[in-house]
Design an enzyme around this catalytic site. Structure first.
Site, PDB file in Angstrom:
ATOM      1  N   TYR A  63      -8.920 -17.909  -9.567  1.00 36.80           N
ATOM      2  CA  TYR A  63      -8.752 -18.282  -8.158  1.00 36.80           C
ATOM      3  C   TYR A  63     -10.059 -18.844  -7.578  1.00 36.80           C
ATOM      4  O   TYR A  63     -10.050 -19.833  -6.851  1.00 36.80           O
ATOM      5  CB  TYR A  63      -8.273 -17.086  -7.326  1.00 36.80           C
ATOM      6  CG  TYR A  63      -6.893 -16.598  -7.701  1.00 36.80           C
ATOM      7  CD1 TYR A  63      -5.825 -17.479  -7.809  1.00 36.80           C
ATOM      8  CD2 TYR A  63      -6.640 -15.243  -7.960  1.00 36.80           C
ATOM      9  CE1 TYR A  63      -4.556 -17.036  -8.163  1.00 36.80           C
ATOM     10  CE2 TYR A  63      -5.371 -14.792  -8.307  1.00 36.80           C
ATOM     11  CZ  TYR A  63      -4.333 -15.693  -8.409  1.00 36.80           C
ATOM     12  OH  TYR A  63      -3.083 -15.251  -8.752  1.00 36.80           O
ATOM     13  N   GLU A  74       1.619  -2.857 -16.021  1.00 35.36           N
ATOM     14  CA  GLU A  74       0.576  -2.247 -15.192  1.00 35.36           C
ATOM     15  C   GLU A  74       0.778  -0.739 -15.019  1.00 35.36           C
ATOM     16  O   GLU A  74       0.042  -0.100 -14.263  1.00 35.36           O
ATOM     17  CB  GLU A  74       0.532  -2.938 -13.818  1.00 35.36           C
ATOM     18  CG  GLU A  74       0.047  -4.387 -13.919  1.00 35.36           C
ATOM     19  CD  GLU A  74      -0.161  -5.046 -12.551  1.00 35.36           C
ATOM     20  OE1 GLU A  74       0.271  -4.457 -11.538  1.00 35.36           O
ATOM     21  OE2 GLU A  74      -0.747  -6.139 -12.518  1.00 35.36           O
TER      22      GLU A  74
END
Lengths: 171, 171
Positions: free
Chosen positions: A139, A27
Protein backbone atom coordinates in the site's frame (compact mmCIF):
# COMPACT_ATOMS: atom_id res chain seq x y z
CA UNK A 1 -3.09 -15.35 -16.51
CA UNK A 2 -6.31 -13.87 -17.87
CA UNK A 3 -8.83 -12.71 -15.33
CA UNK A 4 -11.85 -10.43 -15.29
CA UNK A 5 -13.12 -8.16 -12.52
CA UNK A 6 -16.86 -7.49 -12.39
CA UNK A 7 -19.27 -5.89 -9.92
CA UNK A 8 -20.49 -8.52 -7.47
CA UNK A 9 -23.99 -9.88 -8.04
CA UNK A 10 -26.37 -11.78 -5.79
CA UNK A 11 -24.99 -15.01 -7.29
CA UNK A 12 -21.49 -14.16 -6.07
CA UNK A 13 -22.46 -14.14 -2.38
CA UNK A 14 -21.80 -17.87 -2.03
CA UNK A 15 -18.21 -17.44 -3.31
CA UNK A 16 -17.62 -14.27 -1.30
CA UNK A 17 -18.84 -16.00 1.87
CA UNK A 18 -16.53 -18.96 1.14
CA UNK A 19 -13.55 -16.63 0.71
CA UNK A 20 -14.38 -14.61 3.87
CA UNK A 21 -14.23 -17.93 5.76
CA UNK A 22 -11.00 -19.02 4.01
CA UNK A 23 -9.30 -15.80 5.03
CA UNK A 24 -10.59 -16.08 8.60
CA UNK A 25 -9.45 -19.69 8.85
CA UNK A 26 -5.99 -18.68 7.67
CA UNK A 27 -5.91 -15.91 10.28
CA UNK A 28 -7.33 -18.27 12.94
CA UNK A 29 -10.28 -15.98 13.67
CA UNK A 30 -13.02 -18.25 12.34
CA UNK A 31 -15.00 -17.84 15.57
CA UNK A 32 -15.22 -14.08 14.90
CA UNK A 33 -17.16 -14.44 11.64
CA UNK A 34 -20.86 -13.78 12.03
CA UNK A 35 -21.57 -12.90 8.40
CA UNK A 36 -23.27 -15.62 6.33
CA UNK A 37 -24.04 -15.91 2.64
CA UNK A 38 -27.61 -14.90 3.48
CA UNK A 39 -26.39 -11.76 5.30
CA UNK A 40 -24.35 -10.74 2.26
CA UNK A 41 -27.37 -11.28 0.03
CA UNK A 42 -29.68 -9.17 2.16
CA UNK A 43 -27.17 -6.44 3.15
CA UNK A 44 -25.52 -5.86 -0.22
CA UNK A 45 -28.38 -6.28 -2.66
CA UNK A 46 -31.15 -4.06 -1.32
CA UNK A 47 -32.26 -0.55 -2.25
CA UNK A 48 -29.70 1.21 -0.04
CA UNK A 49 -27.00 -1.47 0.18
CA UNK A 50 -24.56 -1.50 3.10
CA UNK A 51 -21.70 -2.44 0.75
CA UNK A 52 -20.75 -3.04 -2.86
CA UNK A 53 -18.37 -5.68 -4.13
CA UNK A 54 -16.15 -6.63 -7.04
CA UNK A 55 -15.19 -10.21 -7.85
CA UNK A 56 -12.31 -11.71 -9.83
CA UNK A 57 -13.02 -14.60 -12.17
CA UNK A 58 -10.48 -16.75 -13.99
CA UNK A 59 -11.22 -18.90 -17.06
CA UNK A 60 -12.37 -22.44 -16.36
CA UNK A 61 -9.02 -23.94 -17.40
CA UNK A 62 -7.32 -22.00 -14.60
CA UNK A 63 -9.82 -22.93 -11.89
CA UNK A 64 -8.51 -23.58 -8.38
CA UNK A 65 -7.62 -27.02 -6.99
CA UNK A 66 -11.13 -27.22 -5.51
CA UNK A 67 -12.73 -26.16 -8.80
CA UNK A 68 -13.44 -22.49 -8.07
CA UNK A 69 -13.27 -19.85 -10.81
CA UNK A 70 -14.13 -16.90 -8.49
CA UNK A 71 -10.77 -16.43 -6.83
CA UNK A 72 -10.78 -13.02 -5.17
CA UNK A 73 -12.98 -10.13 -4.13
CA UNK A 74 -13.06 -6.66 -2.64
CA UNK A 75 -15.89 -5.10 -0.64
CA UNK A 76 -16.30 -1.34 -0.41
CA UNK A 77 -18.83 1.28 0.61
CA UNK A 78 -19.20 5.01 0.15
CA UNK A 79 -18.34 7.22 3.07
CA UNK A 80 -17.69 10.87 3.88
CA UNK A 81 -14.99 13.13 5.20
CA UNK A 82 -16.12 16.38 6.77
CA UNK A 83 -12.83 17.86 5.49
CA UNK A 84 -12.69 16.47 1.97
CA UNK A 85 -16.16 15.22 1.12
CA UNK A 86 -17.08 12.04 -0.73
CA UNK A 87 -14.88 9.05 0.04
CA UNK A 88 -14.83 5.32 -0.57
CA UNK A 89 -13.81 2.79 2.07
CA UNK A 90 -12.34 -0.57 1.05
CA UNK A 91 -13.40 -3.08 3.69
CA UNK A 92 -11.77 -6.21 2.35
CA UNK A 93 -9.33 -7.22 -0.38
CA UNK A 94 -8.67 -10.92 -0.84
CA UNK A 95 -7.05 -13.14 -3.43
CA UNK A 96 -6.87 -16.92 -2.94
CA UNK A 97 -3.27 -17.95 -2.11
CA UNK A 98 -2.67 -19.96 -5.30
CA UNK A 99 -3.61 -16.91 -7.42
CA UNK A 100 -1.32 -14.37 -5.76
CA UNK A 101 1.65 -12.67 -7.40
CA UNK A 102 -0.22 -12.15 -10.67
CA UNK A 103 -1.36 -8.57 -10.14
CA UNK A 104 -4.91 -9.56 -9.20
CA UNK A 105 -4.86 -7.75 -5.83
CA UNK A 106 -3.64 -4.54 -7.42
CA UNK A 107 -6.27 -4.85 -10.16
CA UNK A 108 -9.01 -5.28 -7.53
CA UNK A 109 -7.86 -2.22 -5.60
CA UNK A 110 -7.59 -0.29 -8.86
CA UNK A 111 -11.21 -1.18 -9.63
CA UNK A 112 -12.34 0.13 -6.23
CA UNK A 113 -10.38 3.35 -6.88
CA UNK A 114 -12.11 3.67 -10.27
CA UNK A 115 -15.54 3.19 -8.71
CA UNK A 116 -14.72 5.82 -6.09
CA UNK A 117 -13.50 8.40 -8.60
CA UNK A 118 -16.54 7.75 -10.79
CA UNK A 119 -18.79 8.52 -7.80
CA UNK A 120 -16.97 11.80 -7.16
CA UNK A 121 -14.83 10.59 -4.25
CA UNK A 122 -11.45 12.18 -3.57
CA UNK A 123 -10.33 9.71 -0.89
CA UNK A 124 -9.95 5.95 -0.58
CA UNK A 125 -9.66 4.73 3.01
CA UNK A 126 -9.00 1.28 4.44
CA UNK A 127 -7.39 -0.47 7.41
CA UNK A 128 -4.45 -2.83 7.47
CA UNK A 129 -2.93 -4.72 10.41
CA UNK A 130 0.55 -3.56 11.44
CA UNK A 131 1.95 -7.11 11.44
CA UNK A 132 0.85 -7.62 7.82
CA UNK A 133 4.10 -6.12 6.54
CA UNK A 134 3.83 -7.30 2.89
CA UNK A 135 0.40 -5.66 2.54
CA UNK A 136 1.47 -2.50 4.35
CA UNK A 137 4.56 -2.22 2.13
CA UNK A 138 2.44 -2.77 -0.98
CA UNK A 139 0.00 0.00 0.00
CA UNK A 140 2.83 2.41 0.81
CA UNK A 141 4.46 1.61 -2.55
CA UNK A 142 1.21 2.74 -4.19
CA UNK A 143 1.47 6.14 -2.53
CA UNK A 144 -1.00 5.49 0.29
CA UNK A 145 -0.55 7.33 3.57
CA UNK A 146 -0.54 5.59 6.96
CA UNK A 147 -2.57 8.15 8.95
CA UNK A 148 -2.05 6.15 12.15
CA UNK A 149 1.75 6.25 11.92
CA UNK A 150 1.97 9.76 10.45
CA UNK A 151 -0.86 11.62 12.16
CA UNK A 152 -1.88 9.50 15.15
CA UNK A 153 -5.29 8.24 13.97
CA UNK A 154 -6.63 5.52 16.27
CA UNK A 155 -9.37 3.29 14.86
CA UNK A 156 -12.03 2.76 17.53
CA UNK A 157 -14.86 0.26 17.84
CA UNK A 158 -17.93 0.04 20.07
CA UNK A 159 -19.97 -3.15 20.06
CA UNK A 160 -22.10 -5.51 22.10
CA UNK A 161 -23.08 -4.43 25.61
CA UNK A 162 -21.08 -1.18 25.30
CA UNK A 163 -23.00 -0.19 22.16
CA UNK A 164 -26.33 -0.97 23.78
CA UNK A 165 -25.40 1.03 26.89
CA UNK A 166 -24.27 3.93 24.74
CA UNK A 167 -27.59 3.93 22.87
CA UNK A 168 -29.33 4.18 26.24
CA UNK A 169 -27.32 7.27 27.17
CA UNK A 170 -23.89 5.95 28.09
CA UNK A 171 -22.30 5.25 31.44
CA UNK B 1 -29.46 23.05 30.08
CA UNK B 2 -32.26 21.83 27.82
CA UNK B 3 -31.28 20.72 24.38
CA UNK B 4 -32.79 18.66 21.60
CA UNK B 5 -31.09 16.36 19.10
CA UNK B 6 -32.73 15.94 15.69
CA UNK B 7 -31.80 14.40 12.36
CA UNK B 8 -30.02 17.01 10.24
CA UNK B 9 -32.05 18.62 7.46
CA UNK B 10 -31.03 20.59 4.39
CA UNK B 11 -31.51 23.77 6.43
CA UNK B 12 -28.86 22.62 8.93
CA UNK B 13 -26.06 22.52 6.35
CA UNK B 14 -25.19 26.17 6.92
CA UNK B 15 -24.67 25.58 10.65
CA UNK B 16 -22.84 22.29 10.11
CA UNK B 17 -20.50 23.96 7.64
CA UNK B 18 -19.86 26.78 10.14
CA UNK B 19 -19.01 24.28 12.88
CA UNK B 20 -16.74 22.20 10.59
CA UNK B 21 -14.78 25.41 9.97
CA UNK B 22 -14.77 26.36 13.68
CA UNK B 23 -13.28 22.99 14.58
CA UNK B 24 -10.71 23.20 11.78
CA UNK B 25 -9.71 26.71 12.82
CA UNK B 26 -9.23 25.52 16.39
CA UNK B 27 -7.06 22.64 15.13
CA UNK B 28 -5.21 24.99 12.74
CA UNK B 29 -6.09 22.87 9.69
CA UNK B 30 -8.38 25.38 7.98
CA UNK B 31 -6.47 24.97 4.69
CA UNK B 32 -7.43 21.26 4.66
CA UNK B 33 -11.17 21.90 4.49
CA UNK B 34 -12.59 21.47 1.01
CA UNK B 35 -16.20 20.80 2.06
CA UNK B 36 -18.63 23.70 1.63
CA UNK B 37 -22.24 24.19 2.68
CA UNK B 38 -23.20 23.38 -0.93
CA UNK B 39 -21.24 20.10 -0.81
CA UNK B 40 -23.05 19.08 2.37
CA UNK B 41 -26.39 19.91 0.76
CA UNK B 42 -25.72 17.86 -2.34
CA UNK B 43 -23.87 14.95 -0.71
CA UNK B 44 -26.13 14.40 2.29
CA UNK B 45 -29.58 15.10 0.93
CA UNK B 46 -29.82 13.01 -2.24
CA UNK B 47 -31.40 9.63 -2.91
CA UNK B 48 -28.37 7.62 -1.76
CA UNK B 49 -26.74 10.10 0.63
CA UNK B 50 -23.04 9.85 1.43
CA UNK B 51 -23.71 10.69 5.08
CA UNK B 52 -26.42 11.38 7.64
CA UNK B 53 -26.28 13.89 10.43
CA UNK B 54 -27.74 14.82 13.80
CA UNK B 55 -27.78 18.34 15.17
CA UNK B 56 -28.09 19.73 18.70
CA UNK B 57 -30.28 22.76 19.26
CA UNK B 58 -30.58 24.82 22.45
CA UNK B 59 -33.49 27.13 23.31
CA UNK B 60 -33.16 30.69 22.10
CA UNK B 61 -32.42 32.01 25.62
CA UNK B 62 -29.30 29.85 25.73
CA UNK B 63 -27.99 30.84 22.29
CA UNK B 64 -24.24 31.26 21.82
CA UNK B 65 -22.38 34.57 22.11
CA UNK B 66 -22.69 34.94 18.32
CA UNK B 67 -26.40 34.13 18.40
CA UNK B 68 -26.33 30.48 17.29
CA UNK B 69 -28.84 27.94 18.61
CA UNK B 70 -27.40 24.97 16.66
CA UNK B 71 -24.40 24.21 18.85
CA UNK B 72 -23.17 20.74 17.91
CA UNK B 73 -23.47 17.96 15.38
CA UNK B 74 -22.42 14.45 14.48
CA UNK B 75 -22.07 13.01 10.98
CA UNK B 76 -22.31 9.28 10.35
CA UNK B 77 -22.76 6.79 7.55
CA UNK B 78 -23.59 3.13 7.30
CA UNK B 79 -20.75 0.74 6.60
CA UNK B 80 -19.99 -2.97 6.65
CA UNK B 81 -17.70 -5.46 8.31
CA UNK B 82 -17.07 -8.70 6.45
CA UNK B 83 -16.78 -10.34 9.87
CA UNK B 84 -19.73 -8.83 11.70
CA UNK B 85 -21.99 -7.30 9.07
CA UNK B 86 -23.84 -4.00 9.28
CA UNK B 87 -21.96 -1.21 10.98
CA UNK B 88 -22.22 2.53 11.46
CA UNK B 89 -19.25 4.90 11.23
CA UNK B 90 -19.23 8.19 13.13
CA UNK B 91 -17.23 10.64 11.07
CA UNK B 92 -17.46 13.70 13.26
CA UNK B 93 -18.66 14.66 16.72
CA UNK B 94 -18.50 18.32 17.67
CA UNK B 95 -19.89 20.55 20.41
CA UNK B 96 -19.12 24.28 20.48
CA UNK B 97 -16.65 25.02 23.31
CA UNK B 98 -19.07 27.12 25.41
CA UNK B 99 -21.58 24.23 25.46
CA UNK B 100 -19.23 21.48 26.60
CA UNK B 101 -19.40 19.66 29.91
CA UNK B 102 -23.20 19.39 29.78
CA UNK B 103 -23.49 15.87 28.38
CA UNK B 104 -24.24 17.06 24.84
CA UNK B 105 -21.37 15.12 23.24
CA UNK B 106 -22.44 11.90 24.94
CA UNK B 107 -26.04 12.49 23.90
CA UNK B 108 -24.97 13.01 20.26
CA UNK B 109 -22.93 9.81 20.27
CA UNK B 110 -25.82 8.00 21.96
CA UNK B 111 -28.12 9.15 19.16
CA UNK B 112 -25.72 7.77 16.51
CA UNK B 113 -25.61 4.46 18.41
CA UNK B 114 -29.43 4.40 18.46
CA UNK B 115 -29.61 5.04 14.71
CA UNK B 116 -27.08 2.27 14.11
CA UNK B 117 -28.90 -0.28 16.27
CA UNK B 118 -32.22 0.65 14.63
CA UNK B 119 -30.66 -0.09 11.21
CA UNK B 120 -29.46 -3.51 12.40
CA UNK B 121 -25.83 -2.56 12.98
CA UNK B 122 -23.76 -4.40 15.57
CA UNK B 123 -20.71 -2.12 15.39
CA UNK B 124 -20.02 1.59 15.76
CA UNK B 125 -16.63 2.64 14.38
CA UNK B 126 -14.82 5.98 14.43
CA UNK B 127 -11.34 7.49 14.54
CA UNK B 128 -9.75 9.64 17.22
CA UNK B 129 -6.33 11.31 17.26
CA UNK B 130 -3.88 9.86 19.80
CA UNK B 131 -3.00 13.31 21.18
CA UNK B 132 -6.67 14.04 21.93
CA UNK B 133 -6.39 12.38 25.33
CA UNK B 134 -9.66 13.73 26.84
CA UNK B 135 -11.68 12.34 23.91
CA UNK B 136 -9.80 9.05 23.88
CA UNK B 137 -10.34 8.64 27.63
CA UNK B 138 -14.04 9.46 27.22
CA UNK B 139 -14.50 6.83 24.51
CA UNK B 140 -12.61 4.21 26.53
CA UNK B 141 -14.78 5.04 29.57
CA UNK B 142 -17.82 4.19 27.43
CA UNK B 143 -16.47 0.71 26.75
CA UNK B 144 -15.06 1.42 23.28
CA UNK B 145 -12.07 -0.59 22.07
CA UNK B 146 -8.97 1.00 20.56
CA UNK B 147 -8.32 -1.49 17.76
CA UNK B 148 -5.12 0.34 16.79
CA UNK B 149 -3.57 -0.01 20.25
CA UNK B 150 -5.00 -3.46 21.00
CA UNK B 151 -4.93 -5.19 17.61
CA UNK B 152 -2.62 -3.13 15.40
CA UNK B 153 -5.16 -1.60 12.99
CA UNK B 154 -3.56 1.12 10.85
CA UNK B 155 -5.93 3.58 9.17
CA UNK B 156 -4.76 4.17 5.59
CA UNK B 157 -5.63 6.84 3.05
CA UNK B 158 -5.07 7.17 -0.69
CA UNK B 159 -5.81 10.50 -2.36
CA UNK B 160 -4.83 12.93 -5.10
CA UNK B 161 -2.26 11.76 -7.64
CA UNK B 162 -1.82 8.41 -5.85
CA UNK B 163 -5.56 7.67 -6.14
CA UNK B 164 -5.62 8.60 -9.81
CA UNK B 165 -2.57 6.42 -10.52
CA UNK B 166 -4.14 3.54 -8.63
CA UNK B 167 -7.34 3.84 -10.69
CA UNK B 168 -5.18 3.56 -13.82
CA UNK B 169 -3.61 0.31 -12.61
CA UNK B 170 -1.14 1.36 -9.94
CA UNK B 171 2.61 1.84 -10.08
Amino acid sequence: MDFTICPATLDDCKDISRMILELAEHEKVLDQIKVTQEDLEKDGFIKNPFFHGVVVEVPDEHRSKEGHTKVGYALYFYSYSSWKGRAVYMEDLYVMPEFRGKGIGKALMSKVAQMGLAAGCSLLNFCVLDWNKPSLDFYLSQGCLNTTADMGYQFMRCEGVALEKLAKGGT
